[in-house]
Design a protein around this motif. Structure first.
Motif, mmCIF file in Angstrom:
data_model
loop_
_atom_site.group_PDB
_atom_site.id
_atom_site.type_symbol
_atom_site.label_atom_id
_atom_site.label_comp_id
_atom_site.label_asym_id
_atom_site.label_seq_id
_atom_site.Cartn_x
_atom_site.Cartn_y
_atom_site.Cartn_z
ATOM 1 N N SER A 1 -19.146 12.408 -16.698
ATOM 2 C CA SER A 1 -19.225 11.096 -17.226
ATOM 3 C C SER A 1 -17.704 10.279 -17.019
ATOM 4 O O SER A 1 -17.623 9.005 -16.782
ATOM 5 C CB SER A 1 -19.545 11.082 -18.575
ATOM 6 O OG SER A 1 -20.847 11.281 -18.726
ATOM 7 N N ALA A 2 -16.571 10.981 -17.402
ATOM 8 C CA ALA A 2 -15.265 10.353 -17.080
ATOM 9 C C ALA A 2 -14.996 10.253 -15.591
ATOM 10 O O ALA A 2 -14.377 9.337 -15.076
ATOM 11 C CB ALA A 2 -14.357 11.378 -17.730
ATOM 12 N N ALA A 3 -15.415 11.396 -14.724
ATOM 13 C CA ALA A 3 -14.812 11.072 -13.376
ATOM 14 C C ALA A 3 -15.810 10.433 -12.658
ATOM 15 O O ALA A 3 -15.357 9.962 -11.548
ATOM 16 C CB ALA A 3 -15.116 12.552 -12.695
ATOM 17 N N GLU A 4 -16.881 9.979 -13.092
ATOM 18 C CA GLU A 4 -17.841 9.097 -12.286
ATOM 19 C C GLU A 4 -18.377 7.891 -13.116
ATOM 20 O O GLU A 4 -19.279 7.806 -14.100
ATOM 21 C CB GLU A 4 -19.125 9.673 -11.710
ATOM 22 C CG GLU A 4 -18.934 11.107 -11.092
ATOM 23 C CD GLU A 4 -20.220 11.790 -10.597
ATOM 24 O OE1 GLU A 4 -21.271 11.011 -10.669
ATOM 25 O OE2 GLU A 4 -20.318 13.030 -10.408
ATOM 26 N N PRO A 5 -17.384 6.894 -13.180
ATOM 27 C CA PRO A 5 -17.654 5.537 -14.254
ATOM 28 C C PRO A 5 -19.043 5.102 -13.976
ATOM 29 O O PRO A 5 -19.751 4.787 -15.133
ATOM 30 C CB PRO A 5 -16.743 4.791 -13.527
ATOM 31 C CG PRO A 5 -15.410 5.458 -12.924
ATOM 32 C CD PRO A 5 -16.159 6.548 -12.487
ATOM 33 N N THR A 6 -19.685 4.849 -12.873
ATOM 34 C CA THR A 6 -21.087 4.179 -12.893
ATOM 35 C C THR A 6 -22.251 5.176 -13.659
ATOM 36 O O THR A 6 -22.777 4.767 -14.303
ATOM 37 C CB THR A 6 -21.545 4.158 -11.525
ATOM 38 O OG1 THR A 6 -20.549 3.177 -10.839
ATOM 39 C CG2 THR A 6 -22.818 3.563 -11.363
ATOM 40 N N TYR A 7 -21.962 6.583 -13.294
ATOM 41 C CA TYR A 7 -22.840 7.614 -13.899
ATOM 42 C C TYR A 7 -22.646 7.626 -15.328
ATOM 43 O O TYR A 7 -23.511 7.441 -16.102
ATOM 44 C CB TYR A 7 -22.617 8.789 -13.204
ATOM 45 C CG TYR A 7 -23.288 9.861 -14.133
ATOM 46 C CD1 TYR A 7 -24.550 10.098 -14.070
ATOM 47 C CD2 TYR A 7 -22.758 10.859 -14.785
ATOM 48 C CE1 TYR A 7 -25.373 11.109 -14.510
ATOM 49 C CE2 TYR A 7 -23.336 11.898 -15.903
ATOM 50 C CZ TYR A 7 -24.877 11.886 -15.548
ATOM 51 O OH TYR A 7 -25.478 12.850 -16.226
ATOM 52 N N GLY A 8 -21.354 7.480 -15.932
ATOM 53 C CA GLY A 8 -20.915 7.426 -17.082
ATOM 54 C C GLY A 8 -21.525 6.396 -18.183
ATOM 55 O O GLY A 8 -22.150 6.520 -19.061
ATOM 56 N N LEU B 1 -18.869 12.748 -25.878
ATOM 57 C CA LEU B 1 -19.003 12.214 -24.584
ATOM 58 C C LEU B 1 -17.983 11.137 -24.326
ATOM 59 O O LEU B 1 -17.216 11.077 -23.192
ATOM 60 C CB LEU B 1 -20.302 12.105 -23.874
ATOM 61 C CG LEU B 1 -21.390 12.961 -23.884
ATOM 62 C CD1 LEU B 1 -22.490 12.467 -22.800
ATOM 63 C CD2 LEU B 1 -20.924 14.304 -23.282
ATOM 64 N N PHE B 2 -17.955 9.982 -25.216
ATOM 65 C CA PHE B 2 -17.443 8.669 -24.902
ATOM 66 C C PHE B 2 -16.289 8.509 -26.112
ATOM 67 O O PHE B 2 -15.744 7.428 -25.757
ATOM 68 C CB PHE B 2 -18.246 7.666 -24.705
ATOM 69 C CG PHE B 2 -19.342 8.002 -23.489
ATOM 70 C CD1 PHE B 2 -18.955 8.069 -22.224
ATOM 71 C CD2 PHE B 2 -20.770 8.444 -23.815
ATOM 72 C CE1 PHE B 2 -20.020 8.337 -21.216
ATOM 73 C CE2 PHE B 2 -21.596 8.755 -22.880
ATOM 74 C CZ PHE B 2 -21.145 8.626 -21.559
ATOM 75 N N GLY B 3 -16.319 9.346 -26.976
ATOM 76 C CA GLY B 3 -15.333 8.661 -28.260
ATOM 77 C C GLY B 3 -14.268 9.677 -28.260
ATOM 78 O O GLY B 3 -13.761 10.779 -27.415
ATOM 79 N N ASP B 4 -13.851 9.824 -29.514
ATOM 80 C CA ASP B 4 -12.617 10.896 -29.797
ATOM 81 C C ASP B 4 -13.120 12.045 -30.696
ATOM 82 O O ASP B 4 -12.385 12.629 -31.178
ATOM 83 C CB ASP B 4 -11.537 10.034 -30.629
ATOM 84 C CG ASP B 4 -12.407 9.270 -31.899
ATOM 85 O OD1 ASP B 4 -13.366 9.484 -32.154
ATOM 86 O OD2 ASP B 4 -11.414 8.990 -32.863
ATOM 87 N N ARG B 5 -14.443 12.230 -30.635
ATOM 88 C CA ARG B 5 -14.997 13.495 -31.118
ATOM 89 C C ARG B 5 -14.616 14.898 -30.749
ATOM 90 O O ARG B 5 -14.669 14.885 -29.168
ATOM 91 C CB ARG B 5 -16.556 13.401 -31.548
ATOM 92 C CG ARG B 5 -16.936 14.487 -32.550
ATOM 93 C CD ARG B 5 -18.477 14.535 -32.515
ATOM 94 N NE ARG B 5 -18.969 15.529 -33.434
ATOM 95 C CZ ARG B 5 -19.268 15.417 -34.799
ATOM 96 N NH1 ARG B 5 -18.899 14.347 -35.386
ATOM 97 N NH2 ARG B 5 -19.756 16.621 -35.289
#
Length: 236
Positions: A158-165, A210-214
């Motif tokens: 998700s971090a490496a592929e912004p569109t997918y993320g 996936l997208f936060g700081d957890r």
């Protein structure tokens, strides 16, 4: 009292057969006899479909030795039913024929909602491209190590592929806002949660990992739950 036995059944099939993916490697079934096993196997196929001709049957196949195939996972071979492919994991230890409620007498396990319109996955654009993060990786067959590996890879992708993320994040935000019930989450993931709040916390933790700081997600229950009575209380 009749006892059940393990059977390994192989079929004659052409490569372009509609059964190729499900039956080509062979099928593991536990039943009273061959006819009982073939009857249960026919019952899990789509309505109106008949089994292909049988090529070979191995009776009392040993699970202490390698099977004729290298299956990624098995059902429960001591239950009467089809354990490879692991169909009896979704049916439970009491086999019920087609048309009988297969969730009956299984307290705590939600009733599947397939056929209900709309379902949460029907409402997500590009769902076929998001089956891994939204469905497959939440199935109860993965142990802790495999689950952690899958979530780490999904976070990295998700971090490496912004569109997918962005697609994954939007879909997760939608699911969290919609709040699928445990029954709606059980179908199609096969994982059940006993309480709505437990499922809500699980989904938010997954999104925030996936997208936060957890630092890590909450592991799914993987269906290892104490038996419940008809009132939903734990049995002693």
């Amino acid at each position: 009292m009749p006892t059940v036995r393990r059977f390994w059944i192989e079929f004659e099939m052409e490569r372009d057969s509609v059964y190729w993916g499900a039956l080509v490697q062979g099928v593991g079934v536990t039943g009273f006899d061959v006819q009982d096993c073939l009857s249960m196997l026919a019952d899990v196929l789509p309505a109106g479909k008949e089994l292909p001709p049988v090529r070979r049957i191995t009776v009392d196949i040993s699970l202490a030795e390698p099977l004729p195939v290298n299956p990624p996972n098995l059902g429960v071979p001591v239950w009467r039913g089809v354990w490879y492919p692991p169909w009896n994991l979704s049916i439970g230890p009491i086999w019920r024929p087609r048309g009988v409620d297969r969730a009956a007498e299984r307290p705590g396990i939600p009733t599947p909602v397939t056929g209900t319109t709309p379902t949460w996955w029907d409402e997500i654009p590009h769902i076929k491209s998001l089956l891994v993060p939204l469905v497959y990786m939440h199935q109860p067959k993965f142990d802790d190590q495999k689950w952690q590996s899958l979530t780490w890879m999904e976070r990295h992708r998700s971090a490496a592929e912004p569109t997918y993320g962005a697609m994954v994040r939007e879909a997760l935000d939608y699911v969290i806002a919609r709040r699928p019930t445990p029954s709606e989450w059980y179908d199609p993931t096969g994982a059940w949660f006993l309480e709505q709040q437990e499922l809500d916390d699980y989904l938010r933790a997954f999104r925030d990992y996936l997208f936060g700081d957890r630092s890590e997600p909450i592991s799914p229950p993987r269906n290892k739950r104490p038996p419940l009575d008809a009132g939903g209380q734990e049995l002693p």
